[in-house]
Scaffold this motif. Structure first.
Motif, PDB file in Angstrom:
ATOM      1  N   LEU A  60       0.803  -1.312   0.011  1.00 10.47           N
ATOM      2  CA  LEU A  60       0.060   0.065  -0.011  1.00 10.47           C
ATOM      3  C   LEU A  60       0.799   1.412  -0.066  1.00 10.47           C
ATOM      4  O   LEU A  60       1.753   1.377   0.528  1.00 10.47           O
ATOM      5  N   VAL A  61       0.371   2.289  -0.693  1.00 10.30           N
ATOM      6  CA  VAL A  61       0.972   3.700  -0.707  1.00 10.30           C
ATOM      7  C   VAL A  61      -0.122   4.668  -0.137  1.00 10.30           C
ATOM      8  O   VAL A  61      -0.811   4.632  -0.805  1.00 10.30           O
ATOM      9  N   ILE A  62       0.241   5.085   0.921  1.00 11.41           N
ATOM     10  CA  ILE A  62      -0.612   6.192   1.728  1.00 11.41           C
ATOM     11  C   ILE A  62      -0.084   7.416   1.380  1.00 11.41           C
ATOM     12  O   ILE A  62       1.083   7.529   2.057  1.00 11.41           O
ATOM     13  N   GLY A  63      -0.638   8.291   1.111  1.00 14.65           N
ATOM     14  CA  GLY A  63      -0.199   9.776   0.776  1.00 14.65           C
ATOM     15  C   GLY A  63      -0.292  10.304   2.339  1.00 14.65           C
ATOM     16  O   GLY A  63      -1.185  10.553   3.128  1.00 14.65           O
ATOM     17  N   HIS A  64       0.884  10.976   2.846  1.00 15.74           N
ATOM     18  CA  HIS A  64       1.101  11.398   4.139  1.00 15.74           C
ATOM     19  C   HIS A  64       0.680  12.951   4.316  1.00 15.74           C
ATOM     20  O   HIS A  64       1.151  13.648   3.518  1.00 15.74           O
ATOM     21  N   ARG A  65      -0.179  12.982   5.191  1.00 15.02           N
ATOM     22  CA  ARG A  65      -0.961  14.247   4.916  1.00 15.02           C
ATOM     23  C   ARG A  65      -1.244  14.898   3.675  1.00 15.02           C
ATOM     24  O   ARG A  65      -1.088  16.087   3.372  1.00 15.02           O
ATOM     25  N   GLY A  66      -2.052  14.067   2.990  1.00 11.35           N
ATOM     26  CA  GLY A  66      -2.188  14.171   1.556  1.00 11.35           C
ATOM     27  C   GLY A  66      -1.044  13.772   0.406  1.00 11.35           C
ATOM     28  O   GLY A  66      -0.631  12.704   0.319  1.00 11.35           O
ATOM     29  N   ALA A  67      -0.280  15.023   0.227  1.00 15.61           N
ATOM     30  CA  ALA A  67       0.916  14.745  -0.652  1.00 15.61           C
ATOM     31  C   ALA A  67       1.912  15.956  -0.091  1.00 15.61           C
ATOM     32  O   ALA A  67       2.282  16.622  -0.962  1.00 15.61           O
ATOM     33  N   ALA A  68       2.302  15.557   1.221  1.00 16.60           N
ATOM     34  CA  ALA A  68       2.953  16.691   1.968  1.00 16.60           C
ATOM     35  C   ALA A  68       4.345  17.332   1.287  1.00 16.60           C
ATOM     36  O   ALA A  68       4.722  18.422   1.491  1.00 16.60           O
ATOM     37  N   GLY A  69       4.900  16.398   0.464  1.00 18.85           N
ATOM     38  CA  GLY A  69       6.107  16.892  -0.287  1.00 18.85           C
ATOM     39  C   GLY A  69       5.706  17.531  -1.497  1.00 18.85           C
ATOM     40  O   GLY A  69       6.892  18.427  -2.272  1.00 18.85           O
ATOM     41  N   LEU A  70       4.602  17.650  -2.243  1.00 21.41           N
ATOM     42  CA  LEU A  70       4.284  18.243  -3.430  1.00 21.41           C
ATOM     43  C   LEU A  70       3.240  19.248  -3.234  1.00 21.41           C
ATOM     44  O   LEU A  70       2.880  19.832  -4.349  1.00 21.41           O
ATOM     45  N   ALA A  71       2.428  19.396  -2.165  1.00 22.09           N
ATOM     46  CA  ALA A  71       1.392  20.384  -1.962  1.00 22.09           C
ATOM     47  C   ALA A  71       1.335  20.793  -0.468  1.00 22.09           C
ATOM     48  O   ALA A  71       1.782  19.803   0.489  1.00 22.09           O
ATOM     49  N   PRO A  72       0.768  21.926  -0.015  1.00 18.73           N
ATOM     50  CA  PRO A  72       0.706  22.134   1.383  1.00 18.73           C
ATOM     51  C   PRO A  72      -0.033  21.164   2.205  1.00 18.73           C
ATOM     52  O   PRO A  72      -1.077  20.511   1.738  1.00 18.73           O
ATOM     53  N   GLU A  73       0.609  20.500   3.318  1.00 18.48           N
ATOM     54  CA  GLU A  73       0.187  19.522   3.932  1.00 18.48           C
ATOM     55  C   GLU A  73      -1.394  19.543   4.428  1.00 18.48           C
ATOM     56  O   GLU A  73      -1.850  20.825   4.742  1.00 18.48           O
ATOM     57  N   ASN A  74      -2.069  18.703   4.464  1.00 13.77           N
ATOM     58  CA  ASN A  74      -3.544  18.572   4.995  1.00 13.77           C
ATOM     59  C   ASN A  74      -4.467  19.663   4.477  1.00 13.77           C
ATOM     60  O   ASN A  74      -5.254  20.214   5.048  1.00 13.77           O
ATOM     61  N   ASP A 105      -4.608  14.517   9.871  1.00  9.84           N
ATOM     62  CA  ASP A 105      -4.616  14.677  11.361  1.00  9.84           C
ATOM     63  C   ASP A 105      -5.797  15.460  11.622  1.00  9.84           C
ATOM     64  O   ASP A 105      -6.272  16.278  10.913  1.00  9.84           O
ATOM     65  N   VAL A 106      -6.425  15.075  12.693  1.00 13.43           N
ATOM     66  CA  VAL A 106      -7.592  16.095  13.160  1.00 13.43           C
ATOM     67  C   VAL A 106      -7.613  16.378  14.572  1.00 13.43           C
ATOM     68  O   VAL A 106      -7.029  15.840  15.628  1.00 13.43           O
ATOM     69  N   HIS A 107      -8.007  17.747  14.684  1.00 17.04           N
ATOM     70  CA  HIS A 107      -8.234  18.341  15.968  1.00 17.04           C
ATOM     71  C   HIS A 107      -9.681  18.643  16.359  1.00 17.04           C
ATOM     72  O   HIS A 107     -10.393  19.096  15.114  1.00 17.04           O
ATOM     73  N   ALA A 108     -10.300  18.500  17.341  1.00 16.26           N
ATOM     74  CA  ALA A 108     -11.528  19.065  17.746  1.00 16.26           C
ATOM     75  C   ALA A 108     -11.706  20.744  17.830  1.00 16.26           C
ATOM     76  O   ALA A 108     -10.937  21.212  18.860  1.00 16.26           O
ATOM     77  N   LEU A 109     -12.586  21.321  17.202  1.00 12.13           N
ATOM     78  CA  LEU A 109     -12.530  22.812  17.361  1.00 12.13           C
ATOM     79  C   LEU A 109     -14.067  23.074  17.115  1.00 12.13           C
ATOM     80  O   LEU A 109     -14.549  23.073  16.176  1.00 12.13           O
ATOM     81  N   ASP A 110     -14.561  23.650  18.209  1.00 12.87           N
ATOM     82  CA  ASP A 110     -15.990  24.309  18.269  1.00 12.87           C
ATOM     83  C   ASP A 110     -16.941  23.374  17.752  1.00 12.87           C
ATOM     84  O   ASP A 110     -18.077  23.384  16.773  1.00 12.87           O
ATOM     85  N   GLY A 111     -16.854  21.984  17.981  1.00 19.25           N
ATOM     86  CA  GLY A 111     -17.646  20.971  17.749  1.00 19.25           C
ATOM     87  C   GLY A 111     -17.504  20.317  16.234  1.00 19.25           C
ATOM     88  O   GLY A 111     -17.929  19.598  15.880  1.00 19.25           O
ATOM     89  N   ALA A 112     -16.176  20.697  15.466  1.00 21.53           N
ATOM     90  CA  ALA A 112     -16.000  20.361  14.499  1.00 21.53           C
ATOM     91  C   ALA A 112     -14.606  19.673  14.454  1.00 21.53           C
ATOM     92  O   ALA A 112     -13.860  19.935  15.077  1.00 21.53           O
ATOM     93  N   LEU A 113     -14.374  18.820  13.262  1.00 22.03           N
ATOM     94  CA  LEU A 113     -13.199  18.004  13.186  1.00 22.03           C
ATOM     95  C   LEU A 113     -12.222  19.087  11.871  1.00 22.03           C
ATOM     96  O   LEU A 113     -12.789  18.912  10.872  1.00 22.03           O
ATOM     97  N   VAL A 114     -11.373  19.537  12.481  1.00 24.68           N
ATOM     98  CA  VAL A 114     -10.359  20.205  11.400  1.00 24.68           C
ATOM     99  C   VAL A 114      -9.228  19.472  11.032  1.00 24.68           C
ATOM    100  O   VAL A 114      -8.549  18.987  12.033  1.00 24.68           O
ATOM    101  N   VAL A 115      -8.795  19.619   9.909  1.00 24.53           N
ATOM    102  CA  VAL A 115      -7.762  18.733   9.390  1.00 24.53           C
ATOM    103  C   VAL A 115      -6.355  19.626   9.421  1.00 24.53           C
ATOM    104  O   VAL A 115      -6.022  20.372   8.501  1.00 24.53           O
ATOM    105  N   ILE A 116      -5.684  19.532  10.431  1.00 19.45           N
ATOM    106  CA  ILE A 116      -4.626  20.270  10.647  1.00 19.45           C
ATOM    107  C   ILE A 116      -3.480  19.200  11.758  1.00 19.45           C
ATOM    108  O   ILE A 116      -4.091  18.692  12.720  1.00 19.45           O
ATOM    109  N   HIS A 117      -2.283  19.136  11.588  1.00 14.71           N
ATOM    110  CA  HIS A 117      -1.454  18.481  12.463  1.00 14.71           C
ATOM    111  C   HIS A 117      -1.103  19.032  13.733  1.00 14.71           C
ATOM    112  O   HIS A 117      -1.262  18.517  14.596  1.00 14.71           O
ATOM    113  N   ASP A 118      -0.580  20.213  13.661  1.00 16.07           N
ATOM    114  CA  ASP A 118      -0.086  20.825  15.026  1.00 16.07           C
ATOM    115  C   ASP A 118      -1.226  21.362  15.961  1.00 16.07           C
ATOM    116  O   ASP A 118      -2.250  21.684  15.270  1.00 16.07           O
TER     117      ASP A 118
END
Length: 230
Positions: free
Chosen positions: A8-22, A41-54
């Motif tokens: 399997l090939v899994i794009g890490h944070r999308g394609a982090a080396g080719l486009a802005p991550e997540n 990567d997901v964090h919870a914010l105001d009842g939603a899941l936002v896709v961001i690593h840090d």
């Protein structure tokens, strides 16, 4: 595609080396290159899941300071690279063909309760889903909430003494290992225990080929163009 096969090939944070991550651009880029799945990567914010690593904004957005100090509305106004916005998990699902699997990494407490219902809805549509985390308590919560069809994977930067016990208690589908932790012995033992192994982050073909030869199920990569074969 998805997590059902091997090599399997899994794009890490999308394609982090080719486009802005997540970002949606990164996820679409990975899908267009033919990945089996993407990781995000997901964090919870105001009842939603936002896709961001840090848990801070400085590295990947035009904002500054702690993520949790922002409102969802304010976060969505920031530039996440190339004019992209920080997406919601639902937007990533909508942007990807249903045959592209998604590995959701839970980055903080409170994410499992929000992620599992969304994941189950995608499973019902035919998408393959994997939930992973370094936070084993949060991952256990996801395992308890989800159906048996929802794949679970603990993440390990270093292999702990109780790794197999953790995997067994979570009824894990795979163990996701750092490249540093991955070894021929460990990958082989996982296979003997009926566990898959996904290795992060692998950005060259010789390393990927070696891991697959050892029996790894697949790899996460920032550069899907280097690893996806015709």
């Amino acid at each position: 595609m998805g997590f059902g096969g091997s090599n399997l090939v899994i794009g890490h944070r999308g394609a982090a080396g080719l486009a802005p991550e997540n970002t949606l651009d990164g996820f679409r880029r990975a899908a267009a290159l033919g990945v089996d799945a993407v990781e995000l990567d997901v964090h919870a914010l105001d009842g939603a899941l936002v896709v961001i690593h840090d848990d801070t904004l400085d590295r990947t957005t035009s904002g500054q300071g702690p993520l949790q100090a922002q409102s969802l509305t304010a976060l969505r106004c920031l530039d996440a690279g190339g004019g992209q916005r920080v997406p919601l998990l639902e937007e990533v699902f909508s942007a990807l063909p249903v045959n592209v699997g998604v590995n959701i990494e839970l980055k903080a407490r409170g994410t499992a309760e929000l992620a599992v219902p969304l994941a189950e809805a995608e499973l019902a549509l035919g998408r393959d889903l994997l939930i992973s985390s370094f936070d084993l308590e949060e991952l256990g919560h996801a395992a308890a909430l989800g159906s048996s069809a929802l794949k679970i994977a603990p993440l390990f930067g270093r292999w702990p003494g109780k790794g197999w016990q953790v995997a067994r208690e979570l009824r894990a589908w795979s163990v996701n290992l750092s490249l540093r932790a991955a070894s021929k012995r460990l990958i082989g033992e996982a296979g003997e225990r009926g566990l898959n192994t996904l290795i992060y982050t692998v950005n060259d073909r010789p390393t990927a080929d070696r891991l697959i030869a050892w029996g790894a199920t697949g790899v996460f990569t920032d550069y899907p163009d280097r690893l996806v074969t015709a």
